[in-house]
Design an enzyme around this catalytic site. Structure first.
Site, short mmCIF file in Angstrom:
data_model
loop_
_atom_site.label_atom_id
_atom_site.label_comp_id
_atom_site.label_asym_id
_atom_site.label_seq_id
_atom_site.Cartn_x
_atom_site.Cartn_y
_atom_site.Cartn_z
CG HIS A 21 -4.52 -7.13 -6.70
ND1 HIS A 21 -3.74 -8.20 -6.40
CD2 HIS A 21 -3.87 -6.04 -6.20
CE1 HIS A 21 -2.66 -7.80 -5.74
NE2 HIS A 21 -2.73 -6.50 -5.59
CE LYS A 45 11.05 -7.78 2.29
NZ LYS A 45 11.12 -7.15 3.57
NE ARG A 96 -4.19 -3.66 0.96
CZ ARG A 96 -3.00 -4.15 0.73
NH1 ARG A 96 -2.84 -5.45 0.71
NH2 ARG A 96 -1.98 -3.38 0.53
CB SER A 133 0.49 -10.21 -3.08
OG SER A 133 -0.47 -9.69 -3.96
P1 ADP Z 1 2.60 -2.76 -4.80
O1 ADP Z 1 3.79 -3.61 -4.49
O2 ADP Z 1 2.84 -1.71 -5.84
O3 ADP Z 1 1.86 -2.22 -3.59
P2 ADP Z 1 0.52 -4.72 -5.00
O4 ADP Z 1 0.37 -5.76 -6.03
O5 ADP Z 1 0.76 -5.17 -3.60
O6 ADP Z 1 1.65 -3.78 -5.53
O7 ADP Z 1 -0.75 -3.77 -5.02
C1 ADP Z 1 -1.17 -3.05 -6.14
C2 ADP Z 1 -2.29 -2.12 -5.73
O8 ADP Z 1 -3.40 -2.87 -5.30
C3 ADP Z 1 -1.97 -1.19 -4.57
O9 ADP Z 1 -2.65 0.03 -4.76
C4 ADP Z 1 -2.52 -1.91 -3.37
O10 ADP Z 1 -2.83 -1.01 -2.32
C5 ADP Z 1 -3.76 -2.51 -3.99
N1 ADP Z 1 -4.22 -3.69 -3.28
C6 ADP Z 1 -3.52 -4.76 -2.88
N2 ADP Z 1 -4.31 -5.67 -2.28
C7 ADP Z 1 -5.55 -5.13 -2.29
C8 ADP Z 1 -6.82 -5.54 -1.77
N3 ADP Z 1 -6.97 -6.67 -1.09
N4 ADP Z 1 -7.87 -4.72 -1.97
C9 ADP Z 1 -7.70 -3.54 -2.63
N5 ADP Z 1 -6.56 -3.09 -3.10
C10 ADP Z 1 -5.49 -3.87 -2.94
#
Ligand code: ADP
Length: 167
Positions: A21, A45, A96, A133
């Site tokens: 992120h 979840k 990703r 995450s």
């Molecule tokens: P959501 O539940 O809305 O997907 P996340 O916190 O999992 O929320 O992800 C927020 C954003 O960050 C999404 O666009 C996701 O694709 C992106 N994201 C998550 N992990 C990574 C990563 N390792 N590298 C780049 N983008 C990421």
């Protein structure tokens, strides 16, 4: 985008925020005048941290790294409604892999259809392309070393939560 102030929101669960992120955020602040990291309050979840804790951790990182033009907030409900309320010009999302594209494509098309807002995608560096995450939460609960994948402040919080975690 040259002469206009451009505000983007980066919505997500961020439970917890990862180096992946942060990589997207670092790249995003070069493109936009203001970037709001928007932590969704909708129940996820296997939630690990409350929305308040997630916001607090991200604010700490933003302060530490002295990120300019970056704000952190939580929000309820629809992302597009929040974007309109903040007068955001674009939604930022991270990619990703090709697997992400399919879901993100659908989401971006829907958001554009219902609210006319564009989504900008930033690809993460390869070293974080496998970081999620969900996996962080799983590895933490099993006591694995996560120091390369998450910021130190987040690791400290995880160590308090999972006593098995080592330095
Ligand atoms: P959501 O539940 O809305 O997907 P996340 O916190 O999992 O929320 O992800 C927020 C954003 O960050 C999404 O666009 C996701 O694709 C992106 N994201 C998550 N992990 C990574 C990563 N390792 N590298 C780049 N983008 C990421």
């Amino acid at each position: 985008m040259a002469n206009k102030f451009v505000r983007a929101i980066f919505p997500g669960s961020f439970d917890p925020i990862t180096n992946g992120h942060l990589d997207v955020i670092d790249r995003g602040i070069k493109l936009f005048d203001e970037l709001i990291i928007a932590v969704g309050r909708s129940p996820v979840k296997n939630q690990l941290f409350t929305p308040e804790e997630r916001v607090e951790m991200i604010k700490e990182i933003v302060r530490e790294k002295r990120m300019k033009g970056v704000l952190v907030e939580s929000f309820d409900g629809l992302t597009v409604e929040y974007a309109a309320k903040k007068k955001a010009d674009v939604i930022l999302r991270g990619l990703r892999s090709l697997t992400d594209v399919q879901y993100e494509f659908q989401l971006a098309m829907t958001n554009r259809a219902v609210a006319g807002i564009e989504t900008v995608f930033i690809m993460t560096s390869e070293q974080y392309s496998f970081t999620s995450s969900t996996l962080i939460r799983e590895i933490a609960s099993l006591g694995g070393n996560l120091s390369n994948l998450i910021p130190p402040t987040v690791y400290e919080r995880l160590k308090k939560r999972f006593k098995k975690l080592k330095d």
